[in-house]
Design an enzyme around this catalytic site. Structure first.
Site, PDB file in Angstrom:
ATOM      1  N   GLU A 145      28.900  69.002 -59.452  1.00 40.22           N
ATOM      2  CA  GLU A 145      28.192  69.611 -58.698  1.00 40.22           C
ATOM      3  C   GLU A 145      28.814  69.278 -57.129  1.00 40.22           C
ATOM      4  O   GLU A 145      28.776  70.443 -56.421  1.00 40.22           O
ATOM      5  CB  GLU A 145      26.619  69.076 -58.425  1.00 40.22           C
ATOM      6  CG  GLU A 145      25.996  69.224 -60.022  1.00 40.22           C
ATOM      7  CD  GLU A 145      26.011  70.804 -60.386  1.00 40.22           C
ATOM      8  OE1 GLU A 145      26.086  71.744 -59.591  1.00 40.22           O
ATOM      9  OE2 GLU A 145      26.033  71.155 -61.544  1.00 40.22           O
ATOM     10  N   HIS A 148      31.619  71.424 -56.582  1.00 38.08           N
ATOM     11  CA  HIS A 148      30.840  73.047 -56.104  1.00 38.08           C
ATOM     12  C   HIS A 148      30.903  73.115 -54.582  1.00 38.08           C
ATOM     13  O   HIS A 148      31.177  74.170 -53.996  1.00 38.08           O
ATOM     14  CB  HIS A 148      29.732  73.450 -56.850  1.00 38.08           C
ATOM     15  CG  HIS A 148      29.930  73.852 -58.219  1.00 38.08           C
ATOM     16  ND1 HIS A 148      30.813  74.703 -58.420  1.00 38.08           N
ATOM     17  CD2 HIS A 148      29.452  73.795 -59.617  1.00 38.08           C
ATOM     18  CE1 HIS A 148      30.708  75.307 -59.803  1.00 38.08           C
ATOM     19  NE2 HIS A 148      29.684  74.625 -60.214  1.00 38.08           N
ATOM     20  N   GLU A 230      33.520  77.754 -62.446  1.00 37.01           N
ATOM     21  CA  GLU A 230      33.158  76.393 -63.273  1.00 37.01           C
ATOM     22  C   GLU A 230      34.298  75.740 -63.683  1.00 37.01           C
ATOM     23  O   GLU A 230      34.401  74.482 -63.793  1.00 37.01           O
ATOM     24  CB  GLU A 230      32.361  76.950 -64.481  1.00 37.01           C
ATOM     25  CG  GLU A 230      31.160  77.712 -64.274  1.00 37.01           C
ATOM     26  CD  GLU A 230      30.037  76.617 -63.419  1.00 37.01           C
ATOM     27  OE1 GLU A 230      29.866  75.422 -64.118  1.00 37.01           O
ATOM     28  OE2 GLU A 230      29.352  76.912 -62.694  1.00 37.01           O
TER      29      GLU A 230
END
Lengths: 408, 185
Positions: A145, A148, A230
């Site tokens: 995360e 990201h 991803e």
């Protein structure tokens, strides 16, 4: 790292332009279909206004809307010290400011990051994730995360999600109004088409086709880019933690989970999550084009075959080995920097150690009880109880027949 | 006349590229300094945690005075360290003392069940992780910076303005490097 961020920003702009184009074209055709050929510009203006309003709201508070839609609650260090500590560790590894932390009260294990910029980012994890993963695994998920956020994927997902939402919204409103008005009076769109009846019908058909195709097009664009992101976030997580096994085993646990599907999720928010929140029965029917996430088994395999190091280059090599595709990492990131892998954290090591300890304790107990130990050629250690009377034994793994040494 | 313009243009371009490289070097140096201050913050956190940890554990482990003394000594030595190589060594020794302490704790089930101690243990292991991640990020930044300083053409600018190489931060921990041996015979 900078090259990757720049490439991501560029891609985001291209995607935004394409989606904006789709949205405006859609507005134009719908305007014509609703109120005649002069009204195309009115449709254009209405579509622009809708998009601007949505874009403004998403830019100002899109993350808050998404978090509220997922029923996430903000938590502090005192409530969940371990989660808080892990996020802080990854914050230090990445050099980003501290994100806000949210928990989604849902048993399905999943997580996402959102926000406009690294300064205003949030990370949300479900209660199910916290309950199932050990420290190393949770660290892998948080690192994914944080990657990201580091790669500036979060702004893109928020903006593109809202754009996709507005395209879907406009098409739905149009198609439904078409449906209802064709059942009732036809006054609404025949009033503008008095002059050239045929032209109006053609435009109408074009508008319907556009209204059906535009959301599909927009979704395909959105999904194609989110799959790539991803993989890159997985690569980033391996680089931050230096321990790809943590994320791999977390993904394995999440994939093997049988709890019901995440409750507060829809098509627009799905690509934000670490694994596709829609359950497999549905996802398997969809083709590769329409899935928002790469197959989870492939992601695990790639992470597990990173044996030489944890840099982007190692991930890219591993990716090519598993998928037989060319690399997904921008060329400038493929410099041969050496990033060594790390050992498992204290907790995982303790578990491993406990496993070997149990086995050793068992062996000692057997030795005391006069068991006979025999190592087969295949490497399996046979433990033969003293009341076993025959002088030959078959190895349970390789089926070889072994002679037992005569005792005493 | 044209020759003069060409020479002037080349000179202007040179000056601009020197300015560009200089700015990159300054940015990298600031990043190195920032990463170092991150390590400092976490080391301080470690030093602050130790008195609490010792205080909580003392009631349960009356016969382990040597372990406590080793930790307190290592802590005060680490807090007094001046240079980076000195700090590396002292912090490594402190880490070693702490991991020995954690091994000893395994023998005291009452202590391991204490809520306060469990919370401290999580804070301590997170601090150890933070130190190693801060160190990882510092060493990455030092690598970028040193590469930039040594590689052509940025090395010319680095020499002009006296940018000097930085030391890596390695924690010396002899115990971690030696793999434990188990024998049954």
């Amino acid at each position: 790292m900078w090259e990757l961020i720049r490439a991501n920003k560029r891609n985001s702009i291209v995607l935004m332009v394409l989606m904006a184009g789709t949205l405006l074209l859609l507005g134009y055709f719908l305007g014509i279909a609703f109120a005649g050929p002069q009204a195309g510009y009115i449709g254009l203006i209405i579509a622009t206004v809708i998009w601007l309003v949505l874009a403004m709201t998403s830019f100002m508070g899109g993350d808050q809307i998404l978090l509220a839609a997922s029923k996430a609650k903000r938590v502090t260090h005192d409530e969940y010290p371990q989660l808080f500590n892990i996020v802080e560790e990854m914050k230090i590894a990445s050099g980003l400011p501290m994100p806000r932390i949210y928990i989604i009260p849902d048993p399905a294990p999943n997580a996402f990051a959102t926000g406009r910029s690294p300064q205003s980012a949030s990370v949300a994890v479900t209660a199910g994730l916290l309950g199932r993963l050990n420290r190393d695994e949770l660290q892998g998920v948080i690192a994914h995360e944080i990657s990201h956020i580091l790669h500036r994927d979060i702004l893109y997902v928020t903006l593109a999600g809202i754009m996709l939402g507005s395209i879907v919204l406009i098409s739905q409103v149009f198609l439904r109004s078409m449906f209802y008005s064709s059942m009732g009076s036809r006054r609404r769109y025949s009033s503008g088409g008095k002059g050239g009846g045929q032209g109006a019908i053609i435009m109408l058909v074009v508008a319907i086709v556009a209204a059906i195709l535009a959301p599909i097009m927009a979704q395909l664009l959105y999904f194609a880019l989110s799959r790539r992101r991803e993989y890159l976030a997985d690569a980033g997580a391996a680089r931050l933690t230096r321990y790809p096994e943590g994320l791999a085993s977390a993904l394995e646990k999440i994939a093997g989970d049988t709890s019901p599907q995440l409750a507060a999720v829809n098509k627009v928010t799905a690509p934000m999550y670490i694994v596709n929140p829609f359950k497999k029965a549905k996802a398997r029917k969809l083709s590769d084009l329409t899935s928002t996430h790469p197959p989870i088994s492939e992601r695990i395999k790639i992470l597990r075959s990173m044996s030489s190091g944890a840099s982007f280059k190692d991930y890219s090599d591993s990716y090519s080995r598993i998928t037989h595709h060319k690399t997904i990492v921008p060329a400038a990131e493929l410099t041969a920097e050496a990033v060594a892998l790390r050992q498992a954290g204290a907790e995982a090591k303790k578990q491993q150690r406990r496993g070997t300890q149990m086995r050793q304790v068992g062996d000692i107990m057997r030795q005391i009880n006069h068991f006979v130990f025999l190592t087969c050629l295949c490497g399996l250690k046979l433990k033969i109880p003293p009341n076993y009377k025959a002088d030959k034994i078959k190895c349970p793994r390789c089926k070889r027949v072994l002679d037992l040494p005569k005792s005493g | 006349m044209t020759a003069l313009i060409i020479v002037a243009a080349i000179l202007v371009m040179l000056v601009f590229s020197v300015i560009g490289v200089y700015n990159v070097l300054v940015r990298l140096r600031n990043q190195v300094n920032n990463a170092w201050s991150q390590i400092d913050v976490q080391l301080k956190r470690r030093h602050d945690l130790i008195p609490n940890l010792v205080e909580t554990a003392k009631g349960y482990m009356q016969h382990e005075r040597g372990t406590f003394e080793a930790i307190t000594d290592a802590r005060s030595r680490a807090m007094g360290a001046g240079t980076i190589p000195e700090a590396s060594k002292a912090e490594g020794a402190l880490g070693e003392a702490l991991s020995k302490f954690m091994l000893v704790v395994e023998n005291y089930p009452d202590l391991k069940a204490n809520q306060n101690f469990l919370a401290l243990q999580e804070e301590l292991s997170s601090t150890e992780n933070r130190i190693s991640f801060a160190r990882q990020s510092y060493n990455d930044q030092v690598l970028f910076f040193n590469n930039k300083i040594q590689m052509f053409p940025s090395n010319i600018v680095a020499n002009m303005f006296n940018f000097s190489k930085r030391d890596f931060f390695e924690l010396e921990n002899a115990a971690e490097r030696e793999a434990p041996k188990v024998s049954f015979n």
